[in-house]
Design a protein around this motif. Structure first.
Motif, PDB file in Angstrom:
ATOM      1  N   PHE A  14       0.840  -1.200   0.000  1.00 39.52           N
ATOM      2  CA  PHE A  14       0.000   0.000   0.000  1.00 39.52           C
ATOM      3  C   PHE A  14       0.875   1.249   0.000  1.00 39.52           C
ATOM      4  O   PHE A  14       0.695   2.149  -0.825  1.00 39.52           O
ATOM      5  CB  PHE A  14      -0.932  -0.003   1.225  1.00 39.52           C
ATOM      6  N   GLU A  15       1.834   1.302   0.914  1.00 40.97           N
ATOM      7  CA  GLU A  15       2.689   2.487   1.023  1.00 40.97           C
ATOM      8  C   GLU A  15       3.626   2.625  -0.166  1.00 40.97           C
ATOM      9  O   GLU A  15       3.819   3.726  -0.682  1.00 40.97           O
ATOM     10  CB  GLU A  15       3.478   2.468   2.330  1.00 40.97           C
ATOM     11  N   ALA A  16       4.216   1.531  -0.618  1.00 38.51           N
ATOM     12  CA  ALA A  16       5.164   1.599  -1.736  1.00 38.51           C
ATOM     13  C   ALA A  16       4.479   2.074  -3.016  1.00 38.51           C
ATOM     14  O   ALA A  16       4.995   2.970  -3.704  1.00 38.51           O
ATOM     15  CB  ALA A  16       5.817   0.236  -1.953  1.00 38.51           C
ATOM     16  N   VAL A  17       3.322   1.511  -3.333  1.00 40.72           N
ATOM     17  CA  VAL A  17       2.608   1.908  -4.545  1.00 40.72           C
ATOM     18  C   VAL A  17       2.099   3.346  -4.401  1.00 40.72           C
ATOM     19  O   VAL A  17       2.190   4.144  -5.338  1.00 40.72           O
ATOM     20  CB  VAL A  17       1.465   0.924  -4.872  1.00 40.72           C
ATOM     21  N   ALA A  18       1.589   3.689  -3.230  1.00 44.58           N
ATOM     22  CA  ALA A  18       1.098   5.054  -3.006  1.00 44.58           C
ATOM     23  C   ALA A  18       2.208   6.075  -3.229  1.00 44.58           C
ATOM     24  O   ALA A  18       2.008   7.075  -3.930  1.00 44.58           O
ATOM     25  CB  ALA A  18       0.534   5.193  -1.594  1.00 44.58           C
ATOM     26  N   LEU A  19       3.368   5.824  -2.653  1.00 42.92           N
ATOM     27  CA  LEU A  19       4.475   6.771  -2.814  1.00 42.92           C
ATOM     28  C   LEU A  19       4.978   6.819  -4.253  1.00 42.92           C
ATOM     29  O   LEU A  19       5.356   7.887  -4.745  1.00 42.92           O
ATOM     30  CB  LEU A  19       5.608   6.441  -1.843  1.00 42.92           C
ATOM     31  N   ALA A  20       4.959   5.686  -4.935  1.00 44.48           N
ATOM     32  CA  ALA A  20       5.375   5.657  -6.345  1.00 44.48           C
ATOM     33  C   ALA A  20       4.446   6.500  -7.213  1.00 44.48           C
ATOM     34  O   ALA A  20       4.881   7.080  -8.218  1.00 44.48           O
ATOM     35  CB  ALA A  20       5.419   4.215  -6.850  1.00 44.48           C
ATOM     36  N   ILE A  21       3.188   6.600  -6.839  1.00 45.02           N
ATOM     37  CA  ILE A  21       2.227   7.441  -7.556  1.00 45.02           C
ATOM     38  C   ILE A  21       2.274   8.870  -7.026  1.00 45.02           C
ATOM     39  O   ILE A  21       2.309   9.842  -7.786  1.00 45.02           O
ATOM     40  CB  ILE A  21       0.793   6.880  -7.423  1.00 45.02           C
ATOM     41  N   ASP A  35      12.074  15.727  -5.299  1.00 45.62           N
ATOM     42  CA  ASP A  35      12.706  15.377  -4.025  1.00 45.62           C
ATOM     43  C   ASP A  35      11.973  15.999  -2.843  1.00 45.62           C
ATOM     44  O   ASP A  35      11.848  15.383  -1.781  1.00 45.62           O
ATOM     45  CB  ASP A  35      14.195  15.726  -4.016  1.00 45.62           C
ATOM     46  N   HIS A  36      11.429  17.216  -3.013  1.00 38.91           N
ATOM     47  CA  HIS A  36      10.657  17.830  -1.923  1.00 38.91           C
ATOM     48  C   HIS A  36       9.377  17.050  -1.650  1.00 38.91           C
ATOM     49  O   HIS A  36       9.006  16.827  -0.493  1.00 38.91           O
ATOM     50  CB  HIS A  36      10.322  19.280  -2.249  1.00 38.91           C
ATOM     51  N   MET A  37       8.703  16.643  -2.722  1.00 34.91           N
ATOM     52  CA  MET A  37       7.466  15.886  -2.531  1.00 34.91           C
ATOM     53  C   MET A  37       7.758  14.476  -2.019  1.00 34.91           C
ATOM     54  O   MET A  37       6.933  13.889  -1.324  1.00 34.91           O
ATOM     55  CB  MET A  37       6.650  15.856  -3.818  1.00 34.91           C
ATOM     56  N   GLY A  38       8.937  13.960  -2.320  1.00 33.82           N
ATOM     57  CA  GLY A  38       9.347  12.682  -1.735  1.00 33.82           C
ATOM     58  C   GLY A  38       9.486  12.793  -0.227  1.00 33.82           C
ATOM     59  O   GLY A  38       9.016  11.914   0.517  1.00 33.82           O
ATOM     60  N   VAL A  39      10.103  13.864   0.230  1.00 32.28           N
ATOM     61  CA  VAL A  39      10.235  14.088   1.675  1.00 32.28           C
ATOM     62  C   VAL A  39       8.856  14.253   2.302  1.00 32.28           C
ATOM     63  O   VAL A  39       8.561  13.639   3.343  1.00 32.28           O
ATOM     64  CB  VAL A  39      11.130  15.319   1.965  1.00 32.28           C
ATOM     65  N   ILE A  40       8.002  15.050   1.670  1.00 36.84           N
ATOM     66  CA  ILE A  40       6.642  15.246   2.193  1.00 36.84           C
ATOM     67  C   ILE A  40       5.894  13.913   2.231  1.00 36.84           C
ATOM     68  O   ILE A  40       5.245  13.575   3.225  1.00 36.84           O
ATOM     69  CB  ILE A  40       5.863  16.281   1.340  1.00 36.84           C
ATOM     70  N   SER A  44       4.998  12.283   5.728  1.00 39.15           N
ATOM     71  CA  SER A  44       3.560  12.215   6.017  1.00 39.15           C
ATOM     72  C   SER A  44       3.112  10.779   6.280  1.00 39.15           C
ATOM     73  O   SER A  44       2.325  10.530   7.200  1.00 39.15           O
ATOM     74  CB  SER A  44       2.757  12.808   4.856  1.00 39.15           C
ATOM     75  N   ALA A  45       3.596   9.842   5.473  1.00 37.59           N
ATOM     76  CA  ALA A  45       3.229   8.435   5.673  1.00 37.59           C
ATOM     77  C   ALA A  45       3.740   7.927   7.019  1.00 37.59           C
ATOM     78  O   ALA A  45       3.025   7.207   7.731  1.00 37.59           O
ATOM     79  CB  ALA A  45       3.790   7.580   4.540  1.00 37.59           C
ATOM     80  N   THR A  46       4.951   8.326   7.381  1.00 39.34           N
ATOM     81  CA  THR A  46       5.521   7.905   8.661  1.00 39.34           C
ATOM     82  C   THR A  46       4.741   8.506   9.827  1.00 39.34           C
ATOM     83  O   THR A  46       4.374   7.794  10.775  1.00 39.34           O
ATOM     84  CB  THR A  46       7.004   8.312   8.743  1.00 39.34           C
ATOM     85  N   LEU A  92       0.546  17.771  10.267  1.00 36.91           N
ATOM     86  CA  LEU A  92       1.109  17.841   8.923  1.00 36.91           C
ATOM     87  C   LEU A  92       1.147  19.248   8.324  1.00 36.91           C
ATOM     88  O   LEU A  92       2.097  19.586   7.621  1.00 36.91           O
ATOM     89  CB  LEU A  92       0.354  16.909   7.980  1.00 36.91           C
ATOM     90  N   ILE A  93       0.130  20.050   8.562  1.00 39.54           N
ATOM     91  CA  ILE A  93       0.054  21.366   7.914  1.00 39.54           C
ATOM     92  C   ILE A  93       1.284  22.219   8.231  1.00 39.54           C
ATOM     93  O   ILE A  93       1.915  22.744   7.309  1.00 39.54           O
ATOM     94  CB  ILE A  93      -1.249  22.093   8.288  1.00 39.54           C
ATOM     95  N   PRO A  94       1.657  22.382   9.495  1.00 40.88           N
ATOM     96  CA  PRO A  94       2.859  23.199   9.769  1.00 40.88           C
ATOM     97  C   PRO A  94       4.123  22.603   9.145  1.00 40.88           C
ATOM     98  O   PRO A  94       4.978  23.347   8.640  1.00 40.88           O
ATOM     99  CB  PRO A  94       2.956  23.205  11.297  1.00 40.88           C
TER     100      PRO A  94
END
Length: 144
Positions: A14-21, A35-40, A44-46, A92-94
């Motif tokens: 679930f997490e791997a496919v979600a992050l890949a998308i 790379d910024h959205m990868g960090v987000i 966020s998932a963590t 998450l917002i801040p």
């Protein structure tokens, strides 16, 4: 019923496919570096996973104290969902605003879009998962 091993496979997929998308998709939609959205996405998932555990333990303890049981009515389930999401938004917002250097309003709108993505994705992923990895009839509870 699904086995523990199957539940682990489900969560990891679930997490791997979600992050890949999510990572390339959100970078394009929000005009942000990948790379910024990868960090987000990963942060966020963590945070959501840890918050899920902490919140549910606390919610169940509160249920026992206040009602003597963890049995949930529909109204309690709605409250549970809204309180969980509210807590996640507060965390998450801040973080999103700070990391991306955007305002809180922009971060809130981004978070709303992310929640919508995960609602649709979760629905579709679970349908696909159930078709790819069906539960054996012997493992299903009676009356299912």
């Amino acid at each position: 019923m699904r086995t523990f091993r199957d539940r682990v496979r489900h969560a990891l997929m679930f997490e791997a496919v979600a992050l890949a998308i999510f990572i390339p998709g959100s970078a394009a939609v929000f005009d942000q570096p990948v790379d910024h959205m990868g960090v987000i996405g990963i942060a966020s998932a963590t945070i959501a996973t840890l918050w899920n555990f902490v919140f549910n333990v606390g919610f169940d303890r509160a249920m026992v104290l206040l009602r003597g049981s963890v049995a949930k009515t529909m109204a309690i389930r709605v409250a549970h969902t809204l309180l969980f999401e509210a807590g996640l938004v507060v965390m998450l917002i801040p973080m999103i605003a700070w990391y991306l250097g955007i305002g809180l309003w922009a971060a809130l709108l981004m978070d709303v879009a992310i929640v919508i993505f995960y609602l649709v994705y979760g629905f579709l992923f679970n349908i696909a998962y159930d078709r790819l990895f069906p539960v054996a009839p012997a493992a299903m509870p009676r009356g299912a």
